[in-house]
Each structure stands twice: as structure tokens, then as C-alpha cells.
Motif scaffolding. Structure first.
Motif, PDB file in Angstrom:
ATOM      1  N   MET A   1       0.852  -1.157   0.000  1.00  0.00           N
ATOM      2  CA  MET A   1       0.000   0.000   0.000  1.00  0.00           C
ATOM      3  C   MET A   1       0.901   1.223   0.000  1.00  0.00           C
ATOM      4  SD  MET A   1      -2.967   1.087   2.737  1.00  0.00           S
ATOM      5  CE  MET A   1      -2.560  -0.377   3.615  1.00  0.00           C
ATOM      6  N   ALA A   2       0.585   2.156  -0.873  1.00  0.00           N
ATOM      7  CA  ALA A   2       1.413   3.351  -0.972  1.00  0.00           C
ATOM      8  C   ALA A   2       0.550   4.577  -1.218  1.00  0.00           C
ATOM      9  CB  ALA A   2       2.428   3.215  -2.099  1.00  0.00           C
ATOM     10  N   VAL A   3       0.998   5.697  -0.690  1.00  0.00           N
ATOM     11  CA  VAL A   3       0.368   6.991  -0.895  1.00  0.00           C
ATOM     12  C   VAL A   3       1.372   7.863  -1.627  1.00  0.00           C
ATOM     13  CG1 VAL A   3      -0.505   9.068   0.259  1.00  0.00           C
ATOM     14  CG2 VAL A   3      -1.059   6.808   1.172  1.00  0.00           C
ATOM     15  N   LEU A   4       0.898   8.567  -2.640  1.00  0.00           N
ATOM     16  CA  LEU A   4       1.722   9.528  -3.371  1.00  0.00           C
ATOM     17  C   LEU A   4       1.112  10.903  -3.176  1.00  0.00           C
ATOM     18  CD1 LEU A   4       3.965  10.334  -5.347  1.00  0.00           C
ATOM     19  CD2 LEU A   4       2.422   9.686  -7.222  1.00  0.00           C
ATOM     20  N   LEU A   5       1.900  11.832  -2.669  1.00  0.00           N
ATOM     21  CA  LEU A   5       1.459  13.203  -2.423  1.00  0.00           C
ATOM     22  C   LEU A   5       2.205  14.157  -3.331  1.00  0.00           C
ATOM     23  CD1 LEU A   5       1.681  13.070   1.469  1.00  0.00           C
ATOM     24  CD2 LEU A   5      -0.395  12.857   0.070  1.00  0.00           C
ATOM     25  N   ARG A   6       1.496  15.177  -3.773  1.00  0.00           N
ATOM     26  CA  ARG A   6       2.171  16.192  -4.572  1.00  0.00           C
ATOM     27  C   ARG A   6       3.117  16.978  -3.665  1.00  0.00           C
ATOM     28  NH1 ARG A   6      -1.748  19.452  -8.271  1.00  0.00           N
ATOM     29  NH2 ARG A   6      -1.409  21.140  -6.822  1.00  0.00           N
ATOM     30  N   ASP A   7       4.284  17.294  -4.169  1.00  0.00           N
ATOM     31  CA  ASP A   7       5.342  17.892  -3.349  1.00  0.00           C
ATOM     32  C   ASP A   7       5.139  19.360  -3.000  1.00  0.00           C
ATOM     33  OD1 ASP A   7       5.867  18.956  -5.863  1.00  0.00           O
ATOM     34  OD2 ASP A   7       7.873  18.095  -6.023  1.00  0.00           O
ATOM     35  N   ASP A   8       4.069  19.977  -3.498  1.00  0.00           N
ATOM     36  CA  ASP A   8       3.837  21.397  -3.191  1.00  0.00           C
ATOM     37  C   ASP A   8       2.750  21.607  -2.141  1.00  0.00           C
ATOM     38  OD1 ASP A   8       1.733  20.598  -4.813  1.00  0.00           O
ATOM     39  OD2 ASP A   8       1.798  22.364  -6.111  1.00  0.00           O
ATOM     40  N   LEU A   9       2.361  20.569  -1.411  1.00  0.00           N
ATOM     41  CA  LEU A   9       1.323  20.690  -0.392  1.00  0.00           C
ATOM     42  C   LEU A   9       1.898  21.181   0.934  1.00  0.00           C
ATOM     43  CD1 LEU A   9      -0.691  17.374  -0.879  1.00  0.00           C
ATOM     44  CD2 LEU A   9      -1.203  19.641  -1.810  1.00  0.00           C
ATOM     45  N   ALA A  10       1.082  21.927   1.678  1.00  0.00           N
ATOM     46  CA  ALA A  10       1.440  22.319   3.044  1.00  0.00           C
ATOM     47  C   ALA A  10       1.410  21.069   3.921  1.00  0.00           C
ATOM     48  CB  ALA A  10       0.445  23.353   3.559  1.00  0.00           C
ATOM     49  N   VAL A  11       2.082  21.110   5.054  1.00  0.00           N
ATOM     50  CA  VAL A  11       2.155  19.956   5.946  1.00  0.00           C
ATOM     51  C   VAL A  11       0.759  19.497   6.355  1.00  0.00           C
ATOM     52  CG1 VAL A  11       2.945  19.134   8.200  1.00  0.00           C
ATOM     53  CG2 VAL A  11       4.468  20.490   6.767  1.00  0.00           C
ATOM     54  N   TRP A  12      -0.119  20.414   6.749  1.00  0.00           N
ATOM     55  CA  TRP A  12      -1.460  20.014   7.175  1.00  0.00           C
ATOM     56  C   TRP A  12      -2.216  19.342   6.031  1.00  0.00           C
ATOM     57  CZ3 TRP A  12      -6.099  21.362   5.046  1.00  0.00           C
ATOM     58  CH2 TRP A  12      -6.131  22.501   4.217  1.00  0.00           C
ATOM     59  N   GLN A  13      -1.982  19.805   4.800  1.00  0.00           N
ATOM     60  CA  GLN A  13      -2.639  19.190   3.650  1.00  0.00           C
ATOM     61  C   GLN A  13      -2.123  17.776   3.424  1.00  0.00           C
ATOM     62  OE1 GLN A  13      -1.597  22.366   0.899  1.00  0.00           O
ATOM     63  NE2 GLN A  13      -3.781  22.879   0.656  1.00  0.00           N
ATOM     64  N   ARG A  14      -0.829  17.567   3.567  1.00  0.00           N
ATOM     65  CA  ARG A  14      -0.250  16.237   3.390  1.00  0.00           C
ATOM     66  C   ARG A  14      -0.862  15.239   4.374  1.00  0.00           C
ATOM     67  NH1 ARG A  14       5.495  16.444   1.073  1.00  0.00           N
ATOM     68  NH2 ARG A  14       5.544  18.496   0.126  1.00  0.00           N
ATOM     69  N   LEU A  15      -0.986  15.665   5.629  1.00  0.00           N
ATOM     70  CA  LEU A  15      -1.551  14.779   6.645  1.00  0.00           C
ATOM     71  C   LEU A  15      -3.026  14.500   6.373  1.00  0.00           C
ATOM     72  CD1 LEU A  15       0.179  16.386   9.738  1.00  0.00           C
ATOM     73  CD2 LEU A  15       0.745  14.207   8.669  1.00  0.00           C
ATOM     74  N   ASN A  16      -3.775  15.532   6.039  1.00  0.00           N
ATOM     75  CA  ASN A  16      -5.200  15.386   5.758  1.00  0.00           C
ATOM     76  C   ASN A  16      -5.435  14.485   4.563  1.00  0.00           C
ATOM     77  OD1 ASN A  16      -7.758  16.741   4.203  1.00  0.00           O
ATOM     78  ND2 ASN A  16      -8.046  16.668   6.417  1.00  0.00           N
ATOM     79  N   VAL A  17      -4.725  14.726   3.483  1.00  0.00           N
ATOM     80  CA  VAL A  17      -4.882  13.939   2.255  1.00  0.00           C
ATOM     81  C   VAL A  17      -4.518  12.476   2.517  1.00  0.00           C
ATOM     82  CG1 VAL A  17      -3.981  13.607  -0.091  1.00  0.00           C
ATOM     83  CG2 VAL A  17      -4.594  15.905   0.706  1.00  0.00           C
ATOM     84  N   THR A  18      -3.421  12.237   3.218  1.00  0.00           N
ATOM     85  CA  THR A  18      -3.011  10.871   3.515  1.00  0.00           C
ATOM     86  C   THR A  18      -4.098  10.124   4.279  1.00  0.00           C
ATOM     87  OG1 THR A  18      -0.675  11.473   3.511  1.00  0.00           O
ATOM     88  CG2 THR A  18      -1.263   9.431   4.652  1.00  0.00           C
ATOM     89  N   SER A  19      -4.666  10.762   5.298  1.00  0.00           N
ATOM     90  CA  SER A  19      -5.688  10.075   6.094  1.00  0.00           C
ATOM     91  C   SER A  19      -6.925   9.760   5.264  1.00  0.00           C
ATOM     92  CB  SER A  19      -6.051  10.883   7.339  1.00  0.00           C
ATOM     93  OG  SER A  19      -6.644  12.110   6.988  1.00  0.00           O
ATOM     94  N   PHE A  20      -7.349  10.677   4.425  1.00  0.00           N
ATOM     95  CA  PHE A  20      -8.494  10.408   3.557  1.00  0.00           C
ATOM     96  C   PHE A  20      -8.198   9.263   2.596  1.00  0.00           C
ATOM     97  CE2 PHE A  20     -10.405  14.387   4.870  1.00  0.00           C
ATOM     98  CZ  PHE A  20     -11.752  14.170   4.682  1.00  0.00           C
ATOM     99  N   LEU A  21      -7.042   9.294   1.972  1.00  0.00           N
ATOM    100  CA  LEU A  21      -6.712   8.295   0.959  1.00  0.00           C
ATOM    101  C   LEU A  21      -6.632   6.879   1.521  1.00  0.00           C
ATOM    102  CD1 LEU A  21      -4.048  10.279  -1.069  1.00  0.00           C
ATOM    103  CD2 LEU A  21      -6.358   9.665  -1.826  1.00  0.00           C
ATOM    104  N   VAL A  22      -5.984   6.694   2.658  1.00  0.00           N
ATOM    105  CA  VAL A  22      -5.846   5.341   3.186  1.00  0.00           C
ATOM    106  C   VAL A  22      -7.186   4.791   3.665  1.00  0.00           C
ATOM    107  CG1 VAL A  22      -3.391   5.550   3.696  1.00  0.00           C
ATOM    108  CG2 VAL A  22      -5.067   6.050   5.484  1.00  0.00           C
ATOM    109  N   SER A  23      -8.112   5.664   4.023  1.00  0.00           N
ATOM    110  CA  SER A  23      -9.434   5.164   4.401  1.00  0.00           C
ATOM    111  C   SER A  23     -10.107   4.502   3.208  1.00  0.00           C
ATOM    112  CB  SER A  23     -10.304   6.280   4.984  1.00  0.00           C
ATOM    113  OG  SER A  23     -10.709   7.204   3.991  1.00  0.00           O
ATOM    114  N   GLY A  24      -9.858   5.007   2.019  1.00  0.00           N
ATOM    115  CA  GLY A  24     -10.426   4.400   0.817  1.00  0.00           C
ATOM    116  C   GLY A  24      -9.850   3.031   0.537  1.00  0.00           C
TER     117      GLY A  24
END
Length: 130
Positions: A1-24
Motif C-alpha cells: 500500500m502506498a500513498v503519493l502526495l504532490r510535493d507542493d502541499l502544506a504539511v497540514w494538507q499532506r496529513l489530511n490527504v493521507t488520512s483520507f486516501l488510506v481510508s479508501g
């Protein structure tokens, strides 16, 4: 299982996006979730993934290429678009994704699950998140 985040996100966005994605991914592949936890006093805790979640980052172009490869391989994939930062609920999130064609999605994150060699090929060009 892997998450790919765009490198221009703020730290809070990275954490939020990661949590949403892994729930899926957890919903799509329920066997990835282990048994519930319990401490020595008998206090119950929720079950979690049985394996690590690897987190990567990449450019907008890396994200688009990885998404195209994941779709082509038909692997379980969750997406998070920039438009979803402006919504406040699940219904509006789905509408934001539905309103845009696959090639035009402004992806800021995606999660994918599959055989390691397939996931490695999908994430070609990405680097481990620092």
C-alpha cells in the motif's frame, strides 16, 4: 500500500490527504485491516492496517503519470483533488471529482494497493516522503 502526495502541499494538507486516501484503501481491501487491539486493562481499541503504508512525494507530472499507470493496471486507487480542499463534506467531495474528466483531475494525492512490483512501477519517478 502506498500513498503519493504532490510535493507542493502544506504539511497540514499532506496529513489530511493521507488520512483520507488510506481510508479508501481500507474500505476497498478489508483484508488489509487486522484485529482490534486491547490493552492490559481490557480497554478496546480499533483495528488498524496489518502492513505499513509507504508515503511518497512527487511533482504534478509524476502524480499524473502514476495515476494513469494505476488506472491502466486497474489496481485499487483512491484520489484526492485540489478541488476537494474547498468542500466540507463527502457528497461535495464526490461531486468535485465527478465534475472533471480523468485526464484533467488536479490530483494532489493518490493511494494505491497491489503487488509490490506493480506499485513500484506505478510510482516510478516518485521519492520517499522525507
Amino acid at each position: 500500500m502506498a500513498v503519493l502526495l504532490r510535493d507542493d502541499l502544506a504539511v497540514w494538507q499532506r496529513l489530511n490527504v493521507t488520512s483520507f486516501l488510506v481510508s479508501g484503501i481500507g474500505r476497498a481491501v478489508p483484508e488489509l485491516v487486522g484485529e482490534p487491539y486491547e490493552d492490559a486493562d481490557g480497554t478496546p481499541y480499533l483495528a488498524m492496517f496489518r502492513q505499513p503504508v509507504l508515503v511518497f512525494e512527487g511533482t504534478k507530472e509524476t502524480m499524473a503519470a502514476a495515476h494513469a499507470r494505476a488506472v491502466a493496471r486497474a489496481l485499487p486507487c483512491a484520489v484526492f483533488t485540489a478541488d476537494m480542499f474547498a468542500t466540507g463534506n463527502d457528497r461535495d467531495n464526490r461531486a468535485a471529482v465527478r465534475a472533471v474528466g480523468r485526464a484533467q483531475l488536479d490530483l494532489v494525492g493518490m493511494a494505491v494497493h497491489g503487488p509490490r512490483n506493480a506499485v513500484d512501477k506505478i510510482l516510478k519517478g516518485a521519492r520517499m516522503h522525507p
